[in-house]
Design a protein around this motif. Structure first.
Motif, PDB file in Angstrom:
ATOM      1  N   LEU A  22      39.020  59.102  20.269  1.00  0.00           N
ATOM      2  CA  LEU A  22      37.963  58.431  19.524  1.00  0.00           C
ATOM      3  C   LEU A  22      37.209  59.445  18.652  1.00  0.00           C
ATOM      4  O   LEU A  22      36.949  59.199  17.472  1.00  0.00           O
ATOM      5  CB  LEU A  22      37.008  57.744  20.506  1.00  0.00           C
ATOM      6  CG  LEU A  22      36.006  56.751  19.944  1.00  0.00           C
ATOM      7  CD1 LEU A  22      36.712  55.523  19.376  1.00  0.00           C
ATOM      8  CD2 LEU A  22      35.027  56.335  21.032  1.00  0.00           C
ATOM      9  N   ARG A  27      35.322  57.962  15.180  1.00  0.00           N
ATOM     10  CA  ARG A  27      34.864  56.614  15.507  1.00  0.00           C
ATOM     11  C   ARG A  27      33.687  56.716  16.460  1.00  0.00           C
ATOM     12  O   ARG A  27      33.652  57.583  17.336  1.00  0.00           O
ATOM     13  CB  ARG A  27      35.973  55.803  16.183  1.00  0.00           C
ATOM     14  CG  ARG A  27      37.219  55.647  15.377  1.00  0.00           C
ATOM     15  CD  ARG A  27      37.037  54.583  14.342  1.00  0.00           C
ATOM     16  NE  ARG A  27      38.323  54.287  13.714  1.00  0.00           N
ATOM     17  CZ  ARG A  27      38.469  53.361  12.815  1.00  0.00           C
ATOM     18  NH1 ARG A  27      37.451  52.650  12.427  1.00  0.00           N
ATOM     19  NH2 ARG A  27      39.648  53.142  12.276  1.00  0.00           N
ATOM     20  N   PHE A  32      33.681  51.325  18.921  1.00  0.00           N
ATOM     21  CA  PHE A  32      34.649  51.101  19.989  1.00  0.00           C
ATOM     22  C   PHE A  32      34.213  49.938  20.880  1.00  0.00           C
ATOM     23  O   PHE A  32      35.008  49.070  21.222  1.00  0.00           O
ATOM     24  CB  PHE A  32      34.824  52.389  20.791  1.00  0.00           C
ATOM     25  CG  PHE A  32      36.029  52.426  21.677  1.00  0.00           C
ATOM     26  CD1 PHE A  32      37.280  52.057  21.229  1.00  0.00           C
ATOM     27  CD2 PHE A  32      35.908  52.864  22.992  1.00  0.00           C
ATOM     28  CE1 PHE A  32      38.392  52.106  22.047  1.00  0.00           C
ATOM     29  CE2 PHE A  32      37.013  52.931  23.825  1.00  0.00           C
ATOM     30  CZ  PHE A  32      38.260  52.549  23.353  1.00  0.00           C
TER      31      PHE A  32
END
Length: 84
Positions: A22, A27, A32
């Motif tokens: 991630l 991100r 998420f």
């Protein structure tokens, strides 16, 4: 299963692997969580997990466009290779 094999497989901390992927993709936890349709708190709980349900891992793999199952497959291949 021998203890040695168990230890090798247990070296995979899937929560850390997800967190790192991630991060590599820049991100956010908010992004998420929204993709998983859960709270940020639950995402942080995922990061702490040493293991994960296969359906959940499939979803995470699709969201992050990364085959997390390969981490396990590679470890299993090492174990099988060491048996030869």
């Amino acid at each position: 299963m021998e203890n040695k094999e168990k230890l090798i497989i247990q070296n995979i901390h899937i929560g850390n692997a997800i967190k790192e992927r991630l991060k590599k993709q820049n991100r956010s936890v908010v992004w998420f969580a929204s993709q998983l349709k859960c709270s940020r708190t639950n995402v942080y709980k995922i990061f702490k997990r040493e293991s994960i349900d296969t359906q959940e891992l499939l979803l995470v793999s699709q969201l992050l466009n990364f085959n997390f199952f390969k981490l396990y497959a590679d470890e299993i291949a090492k174990v099988l290779k060491s048996k030869k």
